[in-house]
Motif scaffolding. Structure first.
Motif, PDB file in Angstrom:
ATOM      1  N   GLU A  35      -6.766   3.303   1.891  1.00  0.00           N
ATOM      2  CA  GLU A  35      -7.670   2.294   1.327  1.00  0.00           C
ATOM      3  C   GLU A  35      -9.080   2.828   1.115  1.00  0.00           C
ATOM      4  O   GLU A  35      -9.846   2.252   0.338  1.00  0.00           O
ATOM      5  N   LYS A  66      -2.800   3.657   6.420  1.00  0.00           N
ATOM      6  CA  LYS A  66      -3.222   2.653   5.437  1.00  0.00           C
ATOM      7  C   LYS A  66      -4.742   2.659   5.291  1.00  0.00           C
ATOM      8  O   LYS A  66      -5.272   2.612   4.176  1.00  0.00           O
ATOM      9  N   TRP A 114       0.828  -1.216   0.000  1.00  0.00           N
ATOM     10  CA  TRP A 114       0.000   0.000   0.000  1.00  0.00           C
ATOM     11  C   TRP A 114       0.856   1.257   0.000  1.00  0.00           C
ATOM     12  O   TRP A 114       0.466   2.276  -0.549  1.00  0.00           O
ATOM     13  N   ARG A 115       2.047   1.197   0.578  1.00  0.00           N
ATOM     14  CA  ARG A 115       2.920   2.371   0.629  1.00  0.00           C
ATOM     15  C   ARG A 115       3.334   2.810  -0.774  1.00  0.00           C
ATOM     16  O   ARG A 115       3.446   3.994  -1.046  1.00  0.00           O
ATOM     17  N   LEU A 150       0.538   4.888  -2.654  1.00  0.00           N
ATOM     18  CA  LEU A 150       0.061   6.152  -2.078  1.00  0.00           C
ATOM     19  C   LEU A 150      -0.211   7.206  -3.141  1.00  0.00           C
ATOM     20  O   LEU A 150      -1.277   7.813  -3.160  1.00  0.00           O
ATOM     21  N   ALA A 193      -1.017   1.806  10.354  1.00  0.00           N
ATOM     22  CA  ALA A 193      -2.319   1.187  10.071  1.00  0.00           C
ATOM     23  C   ALA A 193      -3.396   2.252   9.871  1.00  0.00           C
ATOM     24  O   ALA A 193      -4.283   2.092   9.019  1.00  0.00           O
TER      25      ALA A 193
END
Length: 132
Positions: free
Chosen positions: A106, A102, A18-19, A22, A99
């Motif tokens: 998301e 994230k 996920w990083r 971004l 988290a």
């Protein structure tokens, strides 16, 4: 646990994935914390551990780090059309701060869809009409 090294590496890649997305999902990231409060310790650690990697993976994405005295720490993202969302990070460990970020990232496809905009990654469905 009984995980193999391949399973652990796979999870590590999934955690890090996920990083790298971004800049495809959000327009800006902000991290605000107090430079000396105990409540901001995890947010400060997050910045120390993650900032260089986040910038390396997303060189064109603005990532603003703002230390400010007597402020409650938070992470925030800017979606399409200037819409901001933030999550408080007071008292959280660095991993929990990650988290929170994230979770905000998301949410980007859903938030941007409500705004009538597309996910910047082009991950939506494309309909092609053929003229006959």
């Amino acid at each position: 646990g009984s995980e193999t090294s391949e399973e652990v590496v796979g999870k590590g890649r999934e955690i890090m994935a996920w990083r790298g997305r971004l800049s495809m999902m959000v327009r800006e990231v902000r991290v605000v914390y107090c430079p000396n409060s105990a409540a901001s310790q995890g947010t400060r650690s997050f910045v120390e551990k993650e900032y260089l990697d986040l910038k390396a993976l997303n060189p064109l994405l603005p990532v603003y780090i703002r230390p400010a005295n007597n402020v409650a720490p938070f992470v925030a993202v800017r979606y399409e059309r200037g819409v901001y969302n933030k999550r408080e990070t007071s008292g959280l460990a660095a991993e929990q701060v990650a988290a929170q970020l994230k979770a905000l990232v998301e949410q980007a496809p859903a938030v941007n869809a409500k705004l009538g905009s597309k996910d910047l990654s082009g991950g939506g469905s494309v309909q092609i009409a053929y003229l006959t």
